[in-house]
Write an enzyme that holds these catalytic residues in place. Structure first.
Site, mmCIF file in Angstrom:
data_model
loop_
_atom_site.group_PDB
_atom_site.id
_atom_site.type_symbol
_atom_site.label_atom_id
_atom_site.label_comp_id
_atom_site.label_asym_id
_atom_site.label_seq_id
_atom_site.Cartn_x
_atom_site.Cartn_y
_atom_site.Cartn_z
ATOM 1 N N VAL A 83 24.887 1.454 -48.071
ATOM 2 C CA VAL A 83 25.228 2.948 -47.586
ATOM 3 C C VAL A 83 25.559 2.792 -45.939
ATOM 4 O O VAL A 83 26.387 3.405 -45.349
ATOM 5 C CB VAL A 83 24.578 3.996 -48.364
ATOM 6 N N ASP A 84 24.413 2.722 -45.399
ATOM 7 C CA ASP A 84 24.201 2.608 -44.146
ATOM 8 C C ASP A 84 25.384 1.726 -43.389
ATOM 9 O O ASP A 84 26.197 2.233 -42.423
ATOM 10 C CB ASP A 84 22.817 2.052 -43.370
ATOM 11 N N TYR A 85 25.488 0.379 -43.955
ATOM 12 C CA TYR A 85 26.219 -0.418 -43.091
ATOM 13 C C TYR A 85 27.798 0.040 -43.631
ATOM 14 O O TYR A 85 28.729 -0.016 -42.590
ATOM 15 C CB TYR A 85 25.960 -1.795 -43.652
ATOM 16 N N GLY B 137 28.820 2.747 -41.442
ATOM 17 C CA GLY B 137 29.120 2.388 -39.753
ATOM 18 C C GLY B 137 30.427 2.022 -39.997
ATOM 19 O O GLY B 137 31.386 1.955 -38.880
ATOM 20 N N ASP C 85 19.434 5.874 -46.657
ATOM 21 C CA ASP C 85 20.326 5.100 -47.490
ATOM 22 C C ASP C 85 19.666 4.943 -48.722
ATOM 23 O O ASP C 85 20.439 5.133 -49.867
ATOM 24 C CB ASP C 85 20.034 3.588 -46.988
#
Length: 404
Positions: free
Chosen positions: A168-170, A173, A140
């Site tokens: 960015v990660d979430y 997802g 991220d």
């Protein structure tokens, strides 16, 4: 039935981005079966500090409620055979690994379609499965820098700054969850599955949205703004009161008209420098000090009591504790509980994804390999077959890692 109760997802997921994507599908009823590698102790999220004991962590609980876990060694031919049997009875194979790994371990559509022509193979990687960075791990923080986010975040006089959360990660997802649902729809309609080649890099770039459009078409150069000010709407930013901060946003002219009355400065609306968006933007250096001086005279609660009834978009800048106890947070049912053998009652935030009026039921995250035997029996394996597979290392070399 819950919306996704007839969906099974085999998930080779780890840490944050991947598990966050499947979490929402699990809350909607999907059978998300975590395929955990016994050789590395399963999902690394199990060990994330500071709230971690043994293989249990509150980090892991956050991203893995309502899922099941099977310990399976895909590098072992017997473990691979179990995985292939599961593919035959599943709808999705989902992973968040490095871009070159899905093909190496044999989980792309071309490698699995002979088992199940309708299988959807979704790979959320750092940089995608093609391109010069495909073999690089993606995290991220690195992606926030690469995609330009940090260049426009923070105070103008400070260093480039990442967002406070791993967005960015979430967001990756969420992109994975949307792609999985699209793939499922197409596969059930056509009887043919396929690959979803997703990446955190693509996600971060896609979220540049209109500043990217402005730059590509008009040469716009985004800059960091003081007090988190909107790049084009004035006023729309944070203001400091006597005891904290609040955000005030005039995204429409009617809000500006309401604001000046609520703060007892109606004459500002008639000032030719401030009559519309364009003029307020040109004269922001003159307007903002006036507003800052007004807001500095009273408390956050005072200004909220003036602005909210007047219909001016506003809100306090809460800390995490304040956000979690906001009246609206509680009214929307956004805090949920699960029971855990080590941590007792675990409280966490609910998924924002909803359908219909039926409320999700919440179950703690699984222990590693907790459902291995149940899943094996669902495939028709009898005691003798399970014992053979366990002895051959399909579930891990240590019996405690798989089926005892």
């Amino acid at each position: 039935m819950r919306p996704l109760e007839d969906v099974r997802i085999l998930s080779l997921e780890q840490y944050g981005a991947g598990p966050f994507g499947s979490l929402h599908l699990a809350d909607l009823g999907a059978d998300v079966l975590k395929v955990e590698d016994p050789g590395v102790g399963g999902d690394v999220g199990r060990y994330v500090p500071p709230f971690a004991e043994g293989e249990d962590s509150l980090f892991f609980e956050t991203f893995n409620r309502n899922k099941r876990s099977i310990s399976l060694d895909l590098s072992n031919p017997h473990g691979r055979k179990v995985f292939e049997d599961l593919v035959r009875e599943s709808d999705v194979v989902y992973s968040n690994l490095r871009g070159d790994v899905p093909e190496k371990i044999g989980i792309t559509y071309e490698q699995l379609k002979h088992l199940n022509p309708a299988i959807v193979c979704c790979s959320l990687t750092g940089f995608g499965m093609t391109g010069p960075r495909a073999k690089e791990p993606g995290y991220d923080y690195i992606l926030q820098g690469l995609a330009g986010w940090m260049s426009v975040t923070g105070d103008p006089d400070g260093p480039p700054t990442k967002s406070g959360l791993s967005l960015v990660d979430y967001s990756g997802g969420f992109v994975a969850a949307i792609s999985i649902l699209a793939g499922l729809h197409a596969a059930r309609r056509d009887g043919v599955g396929g690959d979803c080649d997703l990446s955190l890099y693509d996600t971060a770039m896609g979220l540049l949205t209109y500043p990217a459009t402005w730059h590509l078409n008009g040469g716009f150069e985004p800059v960091r703004t003081r007090n988190s000010a909107h790049p084009s709407l004035v006023p729309f930013q944070a203001f400091e009161a006597t005891d904290g901060w609040l955000v005030v946003g005039c995204a429409k002219e009617k809000f500006w008209q309401r604001l000046v009355v609520a703060i007892d400065r109606p004459e500002l609306a008639q000032d030719p420098r401030f009559v519309d968006f364009a003029n307020r933007g040109r004269h922001a250096a003159e307007l903002l000090p006036i507003l800052e001086a007004v807001f500095a005279t009273a408390s956050v609660d005072h200004w909220l009591s003036k602005l909210r009834p007047a219909g001016v978009p506003t809100g306090p800048i809460n800390d995490i504790g304040q956000a979690l106890t906001e009246e609206h947070t509680l009214a929307r049912g956004l805090i949920v509980d699960t029971d855990h053998p080590r941590f007792g009652t675990v409280r966490q935030v609910a998924s924002p994804v909803r359908f219909g009026t039926q409320r999700p039921e919440y179950r703690r995250a699984p222990s590693r390999g907790e459902h291995s035997e149940d899943v094996a029996r669902s495939l028709g394996y009898d005691d003798e077959r399970i014992a053979e597979l366990a002895a051959a290392g399909a579930f891990g070399t240590n019996p405690a890692e798989g089926i005892s």
